[in-house]
Design a protein around this motif. Structure first.
Motif, PDB file in Angstrom:
ATOM      1  N   MET A   1      -1.898  14.158 -36.473  1.00 35.53           N
ATOM      2  CA  MET A   1      -1.646  14.660 -37.809  1.00 35.53           C
ATOM      3  C   MET A   1      -0.734  15.899 -37.734  1.00 35.53           C
ATOM      4  SD  MET A   1      -3.247  12.737 -39.926  1.00 35.53           S
ATOM      5  CE  MET A   1      -4.554  11.503 -39.919  1.00 35.53           C
ATOM      6  N   PRO A   2       0.148  16.113 -38.722  1.00 32.11           N
ATOM      7  CA  PRO A   2       0.940  17.340 -38.756  1.00 32.11           C
ATOM      8  C   PRO A   2       0.023  18.554 -38.856  1.00 32.11           C
ATOM      9  CG  PRO A   2       1.825  15.697 -40.245  1.00 32.11           C
ATOM     10  CD  PRO A   2       0.507  15.175 -39.785  1.00 32.11           C
ATOM     11  N   GLN A   3       0.516  19.701 -38.472  1.00 31.54           N
ATOM     12  CA  GLN A   3      -0.308  20.895 -38.464  1.00 31.54           C
ATOM     13  C   GLN A   3      -0.753  21.292 -39.866  1.00 31.54           C
ATOM     14  OE1 GLN A   3       1.657  23.965 -36.334  1.00 31.54           O
ATOM     15  NE2 GLN A   3       1.446  22.973 -34.361  1.00 31.54           N
ATOM     16  N   THR A   4       0.091  21.143 -40.839  1.00 30.08           N
ATOM     17  CA  THR A   4      -0.294  21.436 -42.216  1.00 30.08           C
ATOM     18  C   THR A   4       0.614  20.677 -43.153  1.00 30.08           C
ATOM     19  OG1 THR A   4      -0.499  23.149 -43.893  1.00 30.08           O
ATOM     20  CG2 THR A   4       1.162  23.505 -42.205  1.00 30.08           C
ATOM     21  N   LEU A   5       0.053  20.239 -44.286  1.00 26.22           N
ATOM     22  CA  LEU A   5       0.837  19.480 -45.256  1.00 26.22           C
ATOM     23  C   LEU A   5       0.996  20.235 -46.575  1.00 26.22           C
ATOM     24  CD1 LEU A   5      -0.686  15.890 -44.815  1.00 26.22           C
ATOM     25  CD2 LEU A   5       1.546  16.681 -44.047  1.00 26.22           C
ATOM     26  N   ASN A   6       0.260  21.319 -46.736  1.00 21.76           N
ATOM     27  CA  ASN A   6       0.264  21.938 -48.070  1.00 21.76           C
ATOM     28  C   ASN A   6       0.389  23.457 -48.025  1.00 21.76           C
ATOM     29  OD1 ASN A   6      -2.166  22.521 -46.974  1.00 21.76           O
ATOM     30  ND2 ASN A   6      -3.420  21.517 -48.547  1.00 21.76           N
ATOM     31  N   THR A   7       0.889  24.017 -46.911  1.00 21.34           N
ATOM     32  CA  THR A   7       1.116  25.453 -46.887  1.00 21.34           C
ATOM     33  C   THR A   7       2.603  25.703 -46.736  1.00 21.34           C
ATOM     34  OG1 THR A   7       0.696  25.526 -44.500  1.00 21.34           O
ATOM     35  CG2 THR A   7      -1.175  25.909 -45.947  1.00 21.34           C
ATOM     36  N   MET A 152      -8.062  10.328 -48.877  1.00 20.89           N
ATOM     37  CA  MET A 152      -8.710  10.567 -47.587  1.00 20.89           C
ATOM     38  C   MET A 152      -8.162  11.826 -46.928  1.00 20.89           C
ATOM     39  SD  MET A 152      -8.794   6.618 -46.204  1.00 20.89           S
ATOM     40  CE  MET A 152      -9.378   7.052 -44.566  1.00 20.89           C
ATOM     41  N   LEU A 153      -6.842  12.039 -47.017  1.00 20.22           N
ATOM     42  CA  LEU A 153      -6.235  13.234 -46.434  1.00 20.22           C
ATOM     43  C   LEU A 153      -6.748  14.502 -47.118  1.00 20.22           C
ATOM     44  CD1 LEU A 153      -2.535  12.071 -45.991  1.00 20.22           C
ATOM     45  CD2 LEU A 153      -4.166  12.567 -44.169  1.00 20.22           C
ATOM     46  N   MET A 154      -6.831  14.455 -48.443  1.00 15.03           N
ATOM     47  CA  MET A 154      -7.247  15.641 -49.183  1.00 15.03           C
ATOM     48  C   MET A 154      -8.729  15.954 -48.968  1.00 15.03           C
ATOM     49  SD  MET A 154      -5.173  15.115 -52.761  1.00 15.03           S
ATOM     50  CE  MET A 154      -5.721  16.706 -53.369  1.00 15.03           C
ATOM     51  N   ASN A 155      -9.558  14.923 -48.757  1.00 12.65           N
ATOM     52  CA  ASN A 155     -10.996  15.121 -48.592  1.00 12.65           C
ATOM     53  C   ASN A 155     -11.419  15.370 -47.146  1.00 12.65           C
ATOM     54  OD1 ASN A 155     -11.354  14.689 -51.330  1.00 12.65           O
ATOM     55  ND2 ASN A 155     -11.789  12.505 -51.085  1.00 12.65           N
ATOM     56  N   ASP A 156     -10.476  15.326 -46.220  1.00 10.86           N
ATOM     57  CA  ASP A 156     -10.811  15.444 -44.800  1.00 10.86           C
ATOM     58  C   ASP A 156     -10.935  16.910 -44.395  1.00 10.86           C
ATOM     59  OD1 ASP A 156     -11.343  14.639 -42.203  1.00 10.86           O
ATOM     60  OD2 ASP A 156      -9.223  14.589 -41.650  1.00 10.86           O
ATOM     61  N   ASP A 157     -11.935  17.606 -44.934  1.00  6.67           N
ATOM     62  CA  ASP A 157     -12.083  19.018 -44.628  1.00  6.67           C
ATOM     63  C   ASP A 157     -12.664  19.263 -43.240  1.00  6.67           C
ATOM     64  OD1 ASP A 157     -14.509  17.929 -45.270  1.00  6.67           O
ATOM     65  OD2 ASP A 157     -15.097  19.502 -46.697  1.00  6.67           O
ATOM     66  N   SER A 162      -8.192  13.107 -37.733  1.00  6.86           N
ATOM     67  CA  SER A 162      -7.395  13.402 -36.545  1.00  6.86           C
ATOM     68  C   SER A 162      -7.992  12.804 -35.280  1.00  6.86           C
ATOM     69  CB  SER A 162      -7.245  14.916 -36.375  1.00  6.86           C
ATOM     70  OG  SER A 162      -8.504  15.515 -36.117  1.00  6.86           O
ATOM     71  N   ARG A 163      -9.292  12.441 -35.329  1.00  9.29           N
ATOM     72  CA  ARG A 163      -9.939  11.848 -34.156  1.00  9.29           C
ATOM     73  C   ARG A 163      -9.751  10.344 -34.085  1.00  9.29           C
ATOM     74  NH1 ARG A 163     -14.080  15.651 -35.666  1.00  9.29           N
ATOM     75  NH2 ARG A 163     -15.378  14.014 -36.564  1.00  9.29           N
ATOM     76  N   ILE A 164      -9.335   9.727 -35.177  1.00  7.17           N
ATOM     77  CA  ILE A 164      -9.161   8.274 -35.201  1.00  7.17           C
ATOM     78  C   ILE A 164      -8.125   7.802 -34.179  1.00  7.17           C
ATOM     79  CG2 ILE A 164      -8.465   6.305 -36.618  1.00  7.17           C
ATOM     80  CD1 ILE A 164     -11.220   7.377 -37.285  1.00  7.17           C
ATOM     81  N   PRO A 165      -6.931   8.415 -34.088  1.00  5.42           N
ATOM     82  CA  PRO A 165      -5.956   7.946 -33.093  1.00  5.42           C
ATOM     83  C   PRO A 165      -6.484   7.985 -31.667  1.00  5.42           C
ATOM     84  CG  PRO A 165      -4.892   9.374 -34.692  1.00  5.42           C
ATOM     85  CD  PRO A 165      -6.362   9.470 -34.950  1.00  5.42           C
ATOM     86  N   ARG A 166      -7.284   8.998 -31.321  1.00  4.06           N
ATOM     87  CA  ARG A 166      -7.828   9.077 -29.968  1.00  4.06           C
ATOM     88  C   ARG A 166      -8.841   7.955 -29.721  1.00  4.06           C
ATOM     89  NH1 ARG A 166      -5.716  13.246 -27.757  1.00  4.06           N
ATOM     90  NH2 ARG A 166      -6.927  12.860 -25.862  1.00  4.06           N
ATOM     91  N   LEU A 167      -9.626   7.616 -30.738  1.00  3.80           N
ATOM     92  CA  LEU A 167     -10.548   6.501 -30.603  1.00  3.80           C
ATOM     93  C   LEU A 167      -9.792   5.189 -30.413  1.00  3.80           C
ATOM     94  CD1 LEU A 167     -13.191   7.388 -33.360  1.00  3.80           C
ATOM     95  CD2 LEU A 167     -13.396   7.696 -30.882  1.00  3.80           C
ATOM     96  N   LEU A 168      -8.680   5.039 -31.130  1.00  3.97           N
ATOM     97  CA  LEU A 168      -7.870   3.828 -30.984  1.00  3.97           C
ATOM     98  C   LEU A 168      -7.255   3.748 -29.596  1.00  3.97           C
ATOM     99  CD1 LEU A 168      -6.040   3.779 -34.456  1.00  3.97           C
ATOM    100  CD2 LEU A 168      -7.841   2.224 -33.678  1.00  3.97           C
ATOM    101  N   GLY A 169      -6.791   4.884 -29.071  1.00  4.57           N
ATOM    102  CA  GLY A 169      -6.198   4.900 -27.733  1.00  4.57           C
ATOM    103  C   GLY A 169      -7.202   4.509 -26.666  1.00  4.57           C
ATOM    104  N   ARG A 170      -8.416   5.056 -26.758  1.00  5.67           N
ATOM    105  CA  ARG A 170      -9.453   4.700 -25.784  1.00  5.67           C
ATOM    106  C   ARG A 170      -9.849   3.233 -25.912  1.00  5.67           C
ATOM    107  NH1 ARG A 170     -11.356  10.087 -26.812  1.00  5.67           N
ATOM    108  NH2 ARG A 170     -12.799   9.358 -28.424  1.00  5.67           N
ATOM    109  N   ALA A 171      -9.918   2.743 -27.157  1.00  6.35           N
ATOM    110  CA  ALA A 171     -10.264   1.336 -27.361  1.00  6.35           C
ATOM    111  C   ALA A 171      -9.212   0.411 -26.755  1.00  6.35           C
ATOM    112  CB  ALA A 171     -10.416   1.050 -28.858  1.00  6.35           C
TER     113      ALA A 171
END
Length: 225
Positions: A1-7, A152-157, A162-171
């Motif tokens: 994920m990018p470091q920030t999308l709204n600052t 989903m992006l806005m509610n992901d406090d 950000s952990r989903i890609p790592r789970l996909l890589g391990r899978a």
């Protein structure tokens, strides 16, 4: 994920720049859009830059980096014993696996062991025959999709996405390990294991290849433990 999308645009630029090598390496068609977006960020035009076409590029780039990094972290010890190859299409590939010399031994039987028969005085030499061996391989596709919405992006406090890609890589790495294990465990018994190769023998055998212990248990995860 990018470091920030709204600052501030400057913070986002740092994360966006980090994916540039990846975009250049295998997504050349996106480079024009990437460069245009970066110019807008550097001029401070964050609102103009962040439109529908830009977000997928940013998310895909960082996602790919995390997937690949997680994939590499999974142990794959079989790579030390077996070679790998890269193919550019899904057609069946022919792999040259070696050259053997077939000769007739003293008893008249054909042998590929490399032994040469005795030639008595006054007798002719036997003809040798060279044989080429081939194996065959064909690519398959394994994968899933994971949809990310604006909500989903806005509610992901908790930064869960950000952990989903790592789970996909391990899978992905675990999937590859699983299929390699399936090949090695094929036909497993106390005398053979692995697929039957073009010479008619299994990958591991106690007799013909002599690369398996005669007292071995059938190869499986349970017996290895």
């Amino acid at each position: 994920m990018p470091q920030t999308l709204n600052t501030q645009g400057q913070d986002f630029t740092v994360g966006y720049r980090s994916i540039q090598p990846l975009v250049e390496s295998y997504r050349p068609d996106d480079m024009a859009e990437f460069q245009r977006t970066m110019e807008l960020f550097e001029r401070g035009s964050l609102r103009e830059a962040m439109h529908t076409d830009d977000l997928p590029i940013a998310l895909a780039g960082n996602t790919d980096l995390n997937v690949r990094d997680a994939f590499k972290q999974v142990s794959q010890p079989w790579r030390e014993c077996f070679g790998t190859a890269s193919y550019t299409n899904f057609r069946q590939q022919t792999i040259h696996s070696g050259l053997s010399l077939d000769v007739d031994d003293e008893s008249g039987a054909s042998a590929d062991s490399g032994r040469l028969p005795e030639v008595p005085e006054g007798h002719d030499y036997s003809d040798a025959r060279a044989s080429e061996h081939y194996e065959y391989a064909q690519l398959k596709t394994y994968g899933v999709t994971f949809t990310v919405t604006r909500q989903m992006l806005m509610n992901d406090d908790r930064n869960t996405l950000s952990r989903i890609p790592r789970l996909l890589g391990r899978a992905a790495a675990n999937t590859l390990n699983y299929h390699v294990a399936q090949v090695l465990e094929a036909n497993a018994s106390t005398t053979v294991s692995g697929p039957t190769l073009v010479d008619g023998y299994h990958l591991f055998e106690t007799s013909n290849r002599d690369n398996m212990n005669s007292a071995a248990q059938p190869l499986s995860a349970a017996n290895v433990k």
